[in-house]
Motif scaffolding. Structure first.
Motif, PDB file in Angstrom:
ATOM      1  N   LYS A 115       0.837  -1.206   0.000  1.00 30.05           N
ATOM      2  CA  LYS A 115       0.000   0.000   0.000  1.00 30.05           C
ATOM      3  C   LYS A 115       0.869   1.254   0.000  1.00 30.05           C
ATOM      4  O   LYS A 115       0.594   2.197  -0.748  1.00 30.05           O
ATOM      5  N   LEU A 116       1.906   1.265   0.818  1.00 30.09           N
ATOM      6  CA  LEU A 116       2.810   2.419   0.859  1.00 30.09           C
ATOM      7  C   LEU A 116       3.480   2.617  -0.495  1.00 30.09           C
ATOM      8  O   LEU A 116       3.597   3.749  -0.971  1.00 30.09           O
ATOM      9  N   PHE A 117       3.904   1.531  -1.120  1.00 30.60           N
ATOM     10  CA  PHE A 117       4.533   1.611  -2.437  1.00 30.60           C
ATOM     11  C   PHE A 117       3.576   2.198  -3.473  1.00 30.60           C
ATOM     12  O   PHE A 117       3.973   2.989  -4.328  1.00 30.60           O
ATOM     13  N   LEU A 118       2.309   1.844  -3.366  1.00 36.32           N
ATOM     14  CA  LEU A 118       1.290   2.311  -4.319  1.00 36.32           C
ATOM     15  C   LEU A 118       0.680   3.651  -3.915  1.00 36.32           C
ATOM     16  O   LEU A 118      -0.287   4.096  -4.529  1.00 36.32           O
ATOM     17  N   CYS A 119       1.235   4.302  -2.891  1.00 36.65           N
ATOM     18  CA  CYS A 119       0.784   5.616  -2.404  1.00 36.65           C
ATOM     19  C   CYS A 119      -0.637   5.583  -1.866  1.00 36.65           C
ATOM     20  O   CYS A 119      -1.371   6.571  -1.945  1.00 36.65           O
ATOM     21  N   LEU A 148      11.143   6.824   2.753  1.00 34.36           N
ATOM     22  CA  LEU A 148      12.247   6.447   1.868  1.00 34.36           C
ATOM     23  C   LEU A 148      11.753   6.282   0.439  1.00 34.36           C
ATOM     24  O   LEU A 148      12.464   6.638  -0.508  1.00 34.36           O
ATOM     25  N   PHE A 149      10.528   5.768   0.273  1.00 35.92           N
ATOM     26  CA  PHE A 149       9.940   5.711  -1.074  1.00 35.92           C
ATOM     27  C   PHE A 149       9.832   7.125  -1.655  1.00 35.92           C
ATOM     28  O   PHE A 149      10.194   7.369  -2.807  1.00 35.92           O
ATOM     29  N   ILE A 150       9.334   8.048  -0.876  1.00 40.22           N
ATOM     30  CA  ILE A 150       9.169   9.431  -1.338  1.00 40.22           C
ATOM     31  C   ILE A 150      10.532  10.051  -1.635  1.00 40.22           C
ATOM     32  O   ILE A 150      10.715  10.716  -2.666  1.00 40.22           O
ATOM     33  N   GLU A 151      11.497   9.823  -0.749  1.00 39.54           N
ATOM     34  CA  GLU A 151      12.846  10.360  -0.954  1.00 39.54           C
ATOM     35  C   GLU A 151      13.429   9.857  -2.270  1.00 39.54           C
ATOM     36  O   GLU A 151      14.030  10.613  -3.030  1.00 39.54           O
ATOM     37  N   GLN A 152      13.259   8.567  -2.548  1.00 35.46           N
ATOM     38  CA  GLN A 152      13.807   8.019  -3.794  1.00 35.46           C
ATOM     39  C   GLN A 152      13.080   8.563  -5.013  1.00 35.46           C
ATOM     40  O   GLN A 152      13.696   8.746  -6.058  1.00 35.46           O
ATOM     41  N   ASP A 153      11.785   8.835  -4.885  1.00 35.42           N
ATOM     42  CA  ASP A 153      11.074   9.450  -6.011  1.00 35.42           C
ATOM     43  C   ASP A 153      11.616  10.838  -6.321  1.00 35.42           C
ATOM     44  O   ASP A 153      11.706  11.235  -7.477  1.00 35.42           O
ATOM     45  N   ILE A 154      11.967  11.580  -5.302  1.00 35.44           N
ATOM     46  CA  ILE A 154      12.501  12.915  -5.539  1.00 35.44           C
ATOM     47  C   ILE A 154      13.926  12.842  -6.075  1.00 35.44           C
ATOM     48  O   ILE A 154      14.275  13.518  -7.034  1.00 35.44           O
ATOM     49  N   THR A 155      14.743  11.995  -5.482  1.00 35.14           N
ATOM     50  CA  THR A 155      16.147  11.913  -5.879  1.00 35.14           C
ATOM     51  C   THR A 155      16.326  11.228  -7.235  1.00 35.14           C
ATOM     52  O   THR A 155      17.163  11.643  -8.034  1.00 35.14           O
ATOM     53  N   TYR A 156      15.554  10.185  -7.489  1.00 38.34           N
ATOM     54  CA  TYR A 156      15.750   9.364  -8.691  1.00 38.34           C
ATOM     55  C   TYR A 156      14.509   9.344  -9.578  1.00 38.34           C
ATOM     56  O   TYR A 156      14.180   8.331 -10.180  1.00 38.34           O
ATOM     57  N   TRP A 157      13.806  10.459  -9.655  1.00 38.85           N
ATOM     58  CA  TRP A 157      12.565  10.540 -10.417  1.00 38.85           C
ATOM     59  C   TRP A 157      12.744  10.090 -11.871  1.00 38.85           C
ATOM     60  O   TRP A 157      11.923   9.371 -12.411  1.00 38.85           O
ATOM     61  N   PHE A 159      14.710   8.085 -13.089  1.00 37.58           N
ATOM     62  CA  PHE A 159      15.160   6.706 -13.198  1.00 37.58           C
ATOM     63  C   PHE A 159      14.064   5.823 -12.597  1.00 37.58           C
ATOM     64  O   PHE A 159      12.922   5.951 -12.995  1.00 37.58           O
ATOM     65  N   SER A 160      14.376   5.000 -11.633  1.00 40.32           N
ATOM     66  CA  SER A 160      13.358   4.088 -11.117  1.00 40.32           C
ATOM     67  C   SER A 160      12.666   4.573  -9.852  1.00 40.32           C
ATOM     68  O   SER A 160      11.679   3.991  -9.434  1.00 40.32           O
ATOM     69  N   GLY A 161      13.178   5.628  -9.203  1.00 40.88           N
ATOM     70  CA  GLY A 161      12.531   6.150  -7.995  1.00 40.88           C
ATOM     71  C   GLY A 161      12.346   5.090  -6.934  1.00 40.88           C
ATOM     72  O   GLY A 161      13.261   4.336  -6.617  1.00 40.88           O
TER      73      GLY A 161
END
Length: 175
Positions: A115-119, A148-157, A159-161
């Motif tokens: 659920k967290l992964f799917l927002c 951490l999911f959100i952080e990766q979306d911002i940092t690696y948008w 790419f794979s986020g």
């Protein structure tokens, strides 16, 4: 250090990213290094036991919109700086510990991570309906994973986020 309490609204990768970046754009510019730089702590979540999840900006090694995710007053390691900032491997090891403790109870964790992964929203009751005696409190771990999911979306948008962390969880049979 400026401290801000912030409730991020969103229901998609795009809305989480946009709303958090818009909040970061409200920051005041620094006027130099050290004491002249601007630093921010964003308190974004609280667990039932009162532990606070916070974002720290700017990130030590990165520039731009990057941030680090912390669980205040929780020690993930004995040595090194920022002991309250978990690495992906520390999160994975904690989840493995929980799964080994009670595999049946851990099966309730997997859909929450998905659920967290799917927002999708996870209610306080869902977080607090899990019971493990080993490791860091599960509510704190799950809320850290969300950020951490959100952080990766911002940092690696571009790419794979968030898929980077999710794939590590999948490889370890944790989702």
């Amino acid at each position: 250090m400026t401290e801000i309490y912030f409730n991020l609204l969103g229901n998609s990768r795009e809305s989480y990213r946009k709303n958090l970046i818009l909040k970061f754009l409200e920051e005041k510019a620094g006027s130099g290094t050290g004491e002249l730089s601007s630093k921010y702590i964003y308190y974004v979540e609280t667990t039932a036991t009162g532990k606070k999840i916070y974002l720290l900006r700017p990130a030590n090694l990165n520039k731009g919109m990057d941030f680090t995710v912390h669980l205040k007053d929780v020690q993930f390691r004995l040595i090194g700086p920022f002991k309250d900032r978990p690495t992906h491997s520390e999160i994975i090891q904690d989840l493995i510990l929980k799964k080994e403790e009670n595999n049946l109870e851990y099966e309730k964790v997997k859909p929450l991570i998905n659920k967290l992964f799917l927002c999708q929203a996870v209610s306080d009751e869902e977080y607090r309906n899990l019971h493990f005696s080993k490791g860091i409190e599960i509510e704190g771990i799950l809320k850290i994973i969300k950020w951490l999911f959100i952080e990766q979306d911002i940092t690696y948008w571009n790419f794979s986020g968030r898929k980077m962390l999710y794939e590590s969880l999948r490889i370890n049979n944790l989702v």
